[in-house]
Design an enzyme around this catalytic site. Structure first.
Site, PDB file in Angstrom:
ATOM      1  N   ASN A  77       0.838  -1.187   0.000  1.00 42.01           N
ATOM      2  CA  ASN A  77       0.000   0.000   0.000  1.00 42.01           C
ATOM      3  C   ASN A  77       0.874   1.239   0.000  1.00 42.01           C
ATOM      4  OD1 ASN A  77      -0.236   1.850   2.554  1.00 42.01           O
ATOM      5  ND2 ASN A  77       0.176  -0.212   3.340  1.00 42.01           N
ATOM      6  N   CYS A 138       6.331   5.701   8.444  1.00 42.22           N
ATOM      7  CA  CYS A 138       5.532   5.601   7.224  1.00 42.22           C
ATOM      8  C   CYS A 138       6.466   5.664   6.019  1.00 42.22           C
ATOM      9  CB  CYS A 138       4.503   6.710   7.131  1.00 42.22           C
ATOM     10  SG  CYS A 138       3.536   6.571   5.605  1.00 42.22           S
TER      11      CYS A 138
END
Lengths: 311, 264
Positions: A77, A138
């Site tokens: 993702n 992230c």
């Protein structure tokens, strides 16, 4: 009551550092939105806590699509931290979760130390936040995460600053995309973290050979799902061996037995992530299966599993 | 939006790699609205991992059955298409928003490209039963005759039906959007509803806008969660930002989307 055949119930409550949770099974940030989408499917009351999607100071649009790509027993993702921003989170997303009585852990991500500090300060002042999970891992945004998660000195400075802005339990979510995770875990704990979340997604990519194009618009993305479980277990084990910190283990947990494996490797609690997409009841099912596993193993308190691996 | 086990009752290959499949799911048959989708697991193991979304093709409330059109495009759809009646499917749905009620007017145009026919069959059926004063004018485009599937299902629920193929092997040679262009020039549709490839949707949206006719499109996208949590299936919104196909859609008013960004 699930008590079967006269066997005593299993005590599922755990402590993750200073944080007392009714169950060791949480959800992974970014896989459960802000809880509302899964309420029709999953018994949220069975969860130890709901960990929110990352909240940033200002709203973020996120990355262009395609944002996801399925891989062998996993998925990539590159969402890019799309979220409504702190203000709308506090006004719209947090109150219903608190009103429903859930333990809420808020995941935060910032562009710089100052943003993390502002986020932590605002959440400290908000009602009903049980803990803050600092996202320094992230992989899908150019700024706002991973650059804080690769250098122990930089990470220590960030965690110290956030620590100064809140009295809430502080969990630091580390990236697996480093050559040795132990110095980063140590830096976070020394700087005042109460617990560590291990692990975020592994940086990966997928290619359409016929078109000679990347499958994700962002080119690279974070790999999650059962494919990464062995890597996640190894990192939990390494950090536990070296430091014995409170750990929330995650990475490809699909069943209660997977959860037990993470706890044996050293995790005090676990988070169910990608499994939520596959089976929307996953988080509550994993909690029930873990309880059954303990009952079958004649374990009275689930926390007896933590670090119980015999090597 | 239940999450259920549904027994497969029908699996017929109606064209090369195209399977018409039905499952016994009375709750879904009663609740589903045209344009909504079901999110289906393709097997009990972790590989392939994710569910696959399929538009509801039609429902039969009396027998509690729901019909899907499955086009084999990869491993997941191949596994699903290989299942025999009697197999049990893990199904979430109905999910997403359906087509909005038709605006006042005498007739509407339905434009389907390839597998995009599925939700439009359900919508034509619902218009004929619920909005029976409205005439349904349907166009179905396919690459060739052998992959023009379910045309009879759409034609049977339409007052007028046009077919196009790119090679001229059935109907008019050309694209479904070519046929729409011709019809829009001489007819006064209350709305255009389209489902098919992105390029076709873009042309339909432009044509309808040019004719001053409201246009609604049903968008396909790979999904993870299907319920609006993961933000994986987004499309670019007009005016910036992104919309979730699974929960803001899959049906969108054409003007809600950024077509320049979407069709590239």
């Amino acid at each position: 009551m699930r008590g079967e055949a006269g066997l005593p119930p299993v005590d599922m409550s755990v402590k993750v550092g200073p944080l007392a949770l009714p169950s060791p099974v949480l959800v992974g940030s970014g896989t459960f939105g802000f809880g509302e989408e899964y309420a029709p499917y999953c018994d949220l009351a069975r969860l130890g806590a709901i960990v929110t999607k990352a909240v940033t100071l200002r709203p973020r649009e996120g990355n262009p699509g395609p944002r996801i790509w399925e891989t062998a027993a996993g998925m990539l993702n590159a969402i890019g931290l799309q979220n409504p921003g702190l203000e709308r989170f506090l006004a719209e997303k947090l109150p219903p979760l608190v009103a429903a009585g859930h333990v809420v852990i808020v995941n935060i991500a910032g562009h710089d130390v100052e943003e993390y500090v502002k986020l932590a300060g605002a959440l400290d002042a908000a009602k009903g936040v049980a803990a803050i999970e600092v996202n320094v891992s992230c992989p899908n945004v150019s700024r706002g995460g991973i650059e804080f998660g690769r250098d122990p000195a930089v990470l220590g400075e960030l965690v110290r600053a956030v620590r100064g802005a809140t009295r809430l339990p502080l969990i630091v979510k580390l990236s697996p995309n480093v050559s040795d995770i132990v110095p980063l875990a140590a830096a976070a704990m020394e700087a005042g973290a109460d617990a560590l979340s291990l692990i975020n997604t592994l940086l990966g990519m997928a290619i359409d050979a016929r078109q000679r194009r990347p499958r994700l618009a962002n080119v690279t993305g974070g790999l999650s799902g059962p494919a990464i479980k062995p890597v996640a277990l190894r990192m939990v084990w390494q950090v536990w061996q070296a430091l014995r910190p409170p750990i929330i283990g995650m990475g490809g947990i699909m069943t209660g037995e997977d959860a037990a494996e993470f706890m044996l490797a050293g995790a005090a609690a676990v988070a169910v992530g990608t499994a939520n997409f596959v089976d929307p009841t996953s988080a509550s099912r994993v909690a029930a299966e873990l309880e059954d596993f303990c009952r079958g193993q004649r374990i009275n308190h689930v926390s007896e599993l933590t670090g119980g691996l015999q090597v | 939006m239940p999450h259920i086990s549904a027994r497969l009752t029908w699996n017929e290959e109606i064209g090369p790699g195209h399977h018409l499949m039905a499952a016994h799911a009375p709750q879904i048959a009663a609740a589903a609205r045209p344009g909504q989708f079901l999110h289906v697991r393709v097997g009990p193991t972790h590989d392939p991992l994710l569910r696959r979304p399929f538009s509801v093709l039609r429902v039969d409330e009396a027998s509690g059955q729901v019909w899907l059109l499955v086009k084999v495009v990869g491993r997941g759809t191949r596994l699903l298409a290989g299942m025999a009646p009697g197999a049990v499917l893990d199904v979430m749905g109905p999910l997403g928003c359906g087509f909005p009620e038709p605006p006042p007017g005498e007739e509407v145009a339905l434009v389907a490209g390839g597998c995009g026919v599925a939700p439009l069959i359900f919508w034509a059926d619902r218009i004929q039963t619920t909005f029976s004063h409205i005439r349904v004018v349907s166009i179905l485009g396919a690459a060739t005759e052998d992959v023009m599937v379910c045309w009879l299902d759409l034609a049977a629920r339409s007052d007028e039906f046009y077919a196009t193929t790119e090679d001229g092997s059935a109907g008019e040679r050309g694209l479904a959007s070519d046929a729409l262009r011709g019809l829009l020039a001489r007819r006064n549709f209350a709305a255009v509803y389209a489902c098919g490839p992105r390029g076709m949707l873009k042309v339909c949206a432009e044509l309808a806008r040019g004719a001053g006719v409201p246009c609604f499109v049903a968008v396909e996208e790979a999904m993870a969660c299907g319920v609006g949590a993961c933000l994986g299936c987004v499309v670019p919104a007009a005016g910036g930002g992104y919309l979730r196909v699974c929960s803001d859609g899959p049906v969108f008013a054409a003007e809600a989307l950024d077509w320049e960004a979407l069709a590239t």
